[in-house]
Design a protein around this motif. Structure first.
Motif, PDB file in Angstrom:
ATOM      1  N   LYS A  68     -12.909  62.514  -4.042  1.00 11.83           N
ATOM      2  CA  LYS A  68     -12.025  61.364  -4.306  1.00 11.83           C
ATOM      3  C   LYS A  68     -12.705  60.071  -3.854  1.00 11.83           C
ATOM      4  O   LYS A  68     -12.639  59.051  -4.553  1.00 11.83           O
ATOM      5  N   ALA A  69     -13.329  60.097  -2.690  1.00 10.03           N
ATOM      6  CA  ALA A  69     -14.002  58.901  -2.175  1.00 10.03           C
ATOM      7  C   ALA A  69     -15.156  58.483  -3.071  1.00 10.03           C
ATOM      8  O   ALA A  69     -15.357  57.295  -3.343  1.00 10.03           O
ATOM      9  N   ARG A  71     -13.747  56.854  -6.182  1.00 13.30           N
ATOM     10  CA  ARG A  71     -13.295  55.473  -5.928  1.00 13.30           C
ATOM     11  C   ARG A  71     -14.480  54.518  -5.807  1.00 13.30           C
ATOM     12  O   ARG A  71     -14.398  53.384  -6.246  1.00 13.30           O
ATOM     13  N   LEU A  82     -12.637  67.977  -1.314  1.00 15.14           N
ATOM     14  CA  LEU A  82     -11.727  67.238  -2.181  1.00 15.14           C
ATOM     15  C   LEU A  82     -11.677  65.766  -1.774  1.00 15.14           C
ATOM     16  O   LEU A  82     -11.753  64.873  -2.622  1.00 15.14           O
ATOM     17  N   GLN A  83     -11.553  65.511  -0.485  1.00 18.63           N
ATOM     18  CA  GLN A  83     -11.529  64.130  -0.007  1.00 18.63           C
ATOM     19  C   GLN A  83     -12.834  63.412  -0.327  1.00 18.63           C
ATOM     20  O   GLN A  83     -12.823  62.237  -0.714  1.00 18.63           O
ATOM     21  N   SER A  84     -13.947  64.113  -0.196  1.00 17.83           N
ATOM     22  CA  SER A  84     -15.245  63.523  -0.502  1.00 17.83           C
ATOM     23  C   SER A  84     -15.345  63.179  -1.989  1.00 17.83           C
ATOM     24  O   SER A  84     -15.839  62.107  -2.351  1.00 17.83           O
ATOM     25  N   ARG A  95     -10.684  71.155   1.674  1.00 21.09           N
ATOM     26  CA  ARG A  95      -9.987  69.874   1.807  1.00 21.09           C
ATOM     27  C   ARG A  95     -10.992  68.742   2.007  1.00 21.09           C
ATOM     28  O   ARG A  95     -10.866  67.672   1.402  1.00 21.09           O
ATOM     29  N   LEU A  96     -12.013  68.978   2.841  1.00 21.77           N
ATOM     30  CA  LEU A  96     -13.054  67.964   3.034  1.00 21.77           C
ATOM     31  C   LEU A  96     -13.782  67.670   1.726  1.00 21.77           C
ATOM     32  O   LEU A  96     -14.075  66.498   1.417  1.00 21.77           O
TER      33      LEU A  96
END
Length: 81
Positions: free
Chosen positions: A75-76, A79, A71-73, A68-69
């Protein structure tokens, strides 16, 4: 002292501390155990599972947490690009 100087001082202190540590594994043992216990408590909040089953589930929860971390990284970074 500027924020950059504080950061450099902290980095210097950390490297010096680790250079003077004979056994880094034992130095971090309590922290690693506490980190793993978080997932064990999440897997078996009532303490009813066998130790093997609790460890198996905790291992998967830990892998999911880091996935999950990641994936969030990703995405960030996307962006920010």
């Amino acid at each position: 002292m500027t924020p950059t100087e504080r950061q450099q001082r902290a980095r210097l202190a950390a490297h010096t501390s680790w250079a003077n540590t004979a056994d880094p594994t034992s130095r971090t043992a309590k922290a690693r155990a506490a980190h793993l216990s978080r997932f064990e408590r999440e897997a078996d909040p009532d303490g009813v599972l066998t130790p093997e089953e609790r460890a198996r589930r905790a291992s998967h929860l830990k892998k999911a947490y880091y996935a999950r971390l990641a994936l969030q990284s990703a995405k960030a970074r996307r962006r920010a690009a």
